[in-house]
Design an enzyme around this catalytic site. Structure first.
Site, PDB file in Angstrom:
ATOM      1  N   HIS A  97      34.348 -85.206  21.729  1.00  0.00           N
ATOM      2  CA  HIS A  97      33.464 -85.372  22.884  1.00  0.00           C
ATOM      3  C   HIS A  97      32.681 -84.089  23.092  1.00  0.00           C
ATOM      4  CE1 HIS A  97      32.021 -87.079  26.646  1.00  0.00           C
ATOM      5  NE2 HIS A  97      32.038 -85.822  27.080  1.00  0.00           N
ATOM      6  N   ASP A 176      35.371 -93.879  37.308  1.00  0.00           N
ATOM      7  CA  ASP A 176      34.494 -92.808  36.843  1.00  0.00           C
ATOM      8  C   ASP A 176      33.061 -93.291  36.727  1.00  0.00           C
ATOM      9  OD1 ASP A 176      33.860 -90.172  35.650  1.00  0.00           O
ATOM     10  OD2 ASP A 176      33.278 -91.455  33.984  1.00  0.00           O
ATOM     11  N   ARG A 183      27.657 -88.917  41.619  1.00  0.00           N
ATOM     12  CA  ARG A 183      27.513 -87.456  41.470  1.00  0.00           C
ATOM     13  C   ARG A 183      26.120 -87.094  40.975  1.00  0.00           C
ATOM     14  NH1 ARG A 183      31.586 -86.398  37.262  1.00  0.00           N
ATOM     15  NH2 ARG A 183      30.746 -84.316  37.282  1.00  0.00           N
ATOM     16  N   SER A 198      36.419 -86.549  34.737  1.00  0.00           N
ATOM     17  CA  SER A 198      35.521 -87.627  34.317  1.00  0.00           C
ATOM     18  C   SER A 198      35.628 -87.828  32.799  1.00  0.00           C
ATOM     19  CB  SER A 198      34.089 -87.250  34.722  1.00  0.00           C
ATOM     20  OG  SER A 198      33.146 -88.019  34.045  1.00  0.00           O
ATOM     21  N   LYS A 202      38.153 -90.973  30.597  1.00  0.00           N
ATOM     22  CA  LYS A 202      37.609 -91.932  29.628  1.00  0.00           C
ATOM     23  C   LYS A 202      38.265 -91.747  28.262  1.00  0.00           C
ATOM     24  CE  LYS A 202      33.585 -90.592  30.942  1.00  0.00           C
ATOM     25  NZ  LYS A 202      32.323 -90.253  31.495  1.00  0.00           N
TER      26      LYS A 202
HETATM   27  N1  URA Z   1      30.071 -86.176  30.912  1.00  0.00           N
HETATM   28  C1  URA Z   1      30.915 -87.007  31.584  1.00  0.00           C
HETATM   29  O1  URA Z   1      31.369 -88.016  31.045  1.00  0.00           O
HETATM   30  N2  URA Z   1      31.240 -86.676  32.843  1.00  0.00           N
HETATM   31  C2  URA Z   1      30.782 -85.577  33.464  1.00  0.00           C
HETATM   32  O2  URA Z   1      31.133 -85.339  34.592  1.00  0.00           O
HETATM   33  C3  URA Z   1      29.895 -84.721  32.757  1.00  0.00           C
HETATM   34  C4  URA Z   1      29.560 -85.051  31.466  1.00  0.00           C
END
Ligand code: URA
Length: 440
Positions: A97, A176, A183, A198, A202
């Site tokens: 990621h 999320d 956000r 966040s 995931k």
């Molecule tokens: N990527 C995400 O999935 N969440 C965040 O808060 C920032 C970047």
């Protein structure tokens, strides 16, 4: 038995009052586990209103969270939806990621490169919002390619092609999904506890056994300061490790764009150069560094990943991955209807190139969107012809601006103007290492 305080099914009475929770955090207090579980669940159910969650997000942004609170918040977001499970696969899984940056097309060459070693790469990706591009938008520039797969299609592609890059289903961490969108419009994105929870909710819900994080720092990153990026990386490594996911983070430079392109089809083209054994040195360096980490985490040590790029193994994997999702690997990529040159006004060696200026220009040219769901232009973006270390003379082309709508060019020029730092003495020989540190 659950330790969660739920709504009373008979009376419909909620066990907590969200205003008390907001006040606790506003005043610098620590949220108890049951309150965190409840507020995330009640927000997902629509009982906590958007304006109440925005107040809480802002209180968290300002006051922060302790390690235990972040871990619980992450668990509660995972519990808001379903979890995937890849244990039935015949291969180990390893994922990556990135916290997002300008010209960050690394997933495109990386996933097939790692898959060419017989390891499964389940990449659930997103679309871009703001100045950073989204992996799905990039791949959708390939004629026929589709982002939405069922869980069954995903599993069978992981067995056959090894790599999948697809859209995350709405069932994964729905709390999320709601909170991230909130956000984004309330100035509460750049908070370490909120970003870490966040991303990790995931990734943990996705069910990968190993995770390599690319945490970016510099002008084009969410975390501009290196100390903040380091703390974000440490927080996410702890969350992953505590959840039983083998997690490592690389801290990488995002002061300048990665490679020489920012924009969807332009980045696919550059990724194909990397898969053909060429491409810009910084993109190759980061792709190989992340591939080595992902492979080591899956038990493949000392892989010669440069050789797999040079001899076509990674390209074969790419072709299998793209065609399994309907993409025509031989079709020409879209070209912009209008290309405008942006030129240097003086001589010098490029010692700096501002990632944010380039990212915003690509976005304004049509490569990105300002509202979720808006269409993007596949061919729009910035092609950088003078990058760090290059010597230019006044009048030389610094970048080509691609768009289907020429009326967008003026605002893109406003964004990109001033992005190049030139050393007029011509003596500076800047060197740039992308990987700054490894956090495990
Ligand atoms: N990527 C995400 O999935 N969440 C965040 O808060 C920032 C970047």
């Amino acid at each position: 038995m659950t330790d969660r305080a739920d709504r009373d099914e008979n009376t419909g009475v909620e066990p907590f009052d969200v205003v008390d929770i907001i006040r606790t955090k506003r005043d610098g207090g620590v949220l108890e586990d049951e309150r965190i579980d409840w507020v995330i669940d009640a927000y997902t159910r629509g009982v906590v209103a958007e304006e109440q969650m925005s107040a809480l997000a802002m209180a968290i942004f300002v006051r922060g969270m302790e390690r235990g609170e972040i871990a619980r918040w992450t668990r509660a977001m995972i519990a808001s939806g379903e979890r995937m499970d890849f244990q039935a696969l015949s291969k180990p899984t390893t994922d990556k990621h990135s916290t997002g940056g300008v010209g960050d097309k690394i997933t495109l060459p990386l996933a097939p490169l790692v898959a060419s070693y017989g390891v499964a790469v389940p990449q659930l990706s997103g679309r871009g919002l703001g100045h950073t591009g989204g992996t799905l938008d990039k791949l959708e520039a390939i004629p026929g390619w589709r982002a939405d797969l069922t869980a069954g299609e995903m599993m069978s592609q992981l067995e056959s092609a090894g790599a999948v890059i697809c859209a995350a289903g709405s069932g994964l961490a729905p709390a999320d999904k709601k909170l991230y969108a909130l956000r984004d419009v309330t100035g509460t994105v750049e908070s370490i506890p909120l970003i870490a929870s966040s991303i990790m909710s995931k990734k943990i819900a996705e069910g990968t056994a190993a995770l390599t994080l690319d945490v970016k720092t510099g002008a084009g990153a969410f975390m501009r300061e290196e100390s903040d990026a380091r703390e974000l990386a440490r927080t996410m490594v702890e969350l992953g490790t505590d959840a039983g996911v083998h997690t490592v983070a690389l801290l990488t430079d995002m002061s300048a764009p990665l490679g020489r392109t920012a924009g969807n089809a332009l980045e696919v083209r550059e990724s194909l150069d990397v898969l053909a054994g060429g491409g810009p040195a910084d993109v190759v360096e980061l792709t190989c560094a992340l591939a080595r980490e992902m492979l080591a985490a899956a038990g493949v040590h000392d892989a010669d990943v440069e050789a797999a790029l040079a001899d076509g193994r990674a390209m074969d994997s790419w072709r299998a991955m793209i065609s399994a999702q309907g993409g025509d690997v031989d079709a020409p990529l879209p070209e912009a209807k209008h290309v405008e040159e942006f030129r240097a006004r003086e001589d010098g060696v490029v010692t700096g190139l501002d990632a944010m200026g380039v990212g915003v220009a690509a976005w304004r040219l049509g490569a990105g969107r300002s509202r979720p769901g808006e269409a993007v232009q596949a061919a729009a973006g910035v092609e950088i012809t003078a990058h760090i270390g290059d010597r230019v003379q006044a009048g030389d082309v610094l970048a080509r601006l691609h768009t289907d709508t020429p009326e967008r060019v003026a605002r893109a020029v406003e964004a990109i103007d001033g992005s190049w730092t030139l050393d007029p003495s011509g003596e500076a020989v800047p060197s740039r290492s992308i990987v700054k540190d490894r956090i495990a």
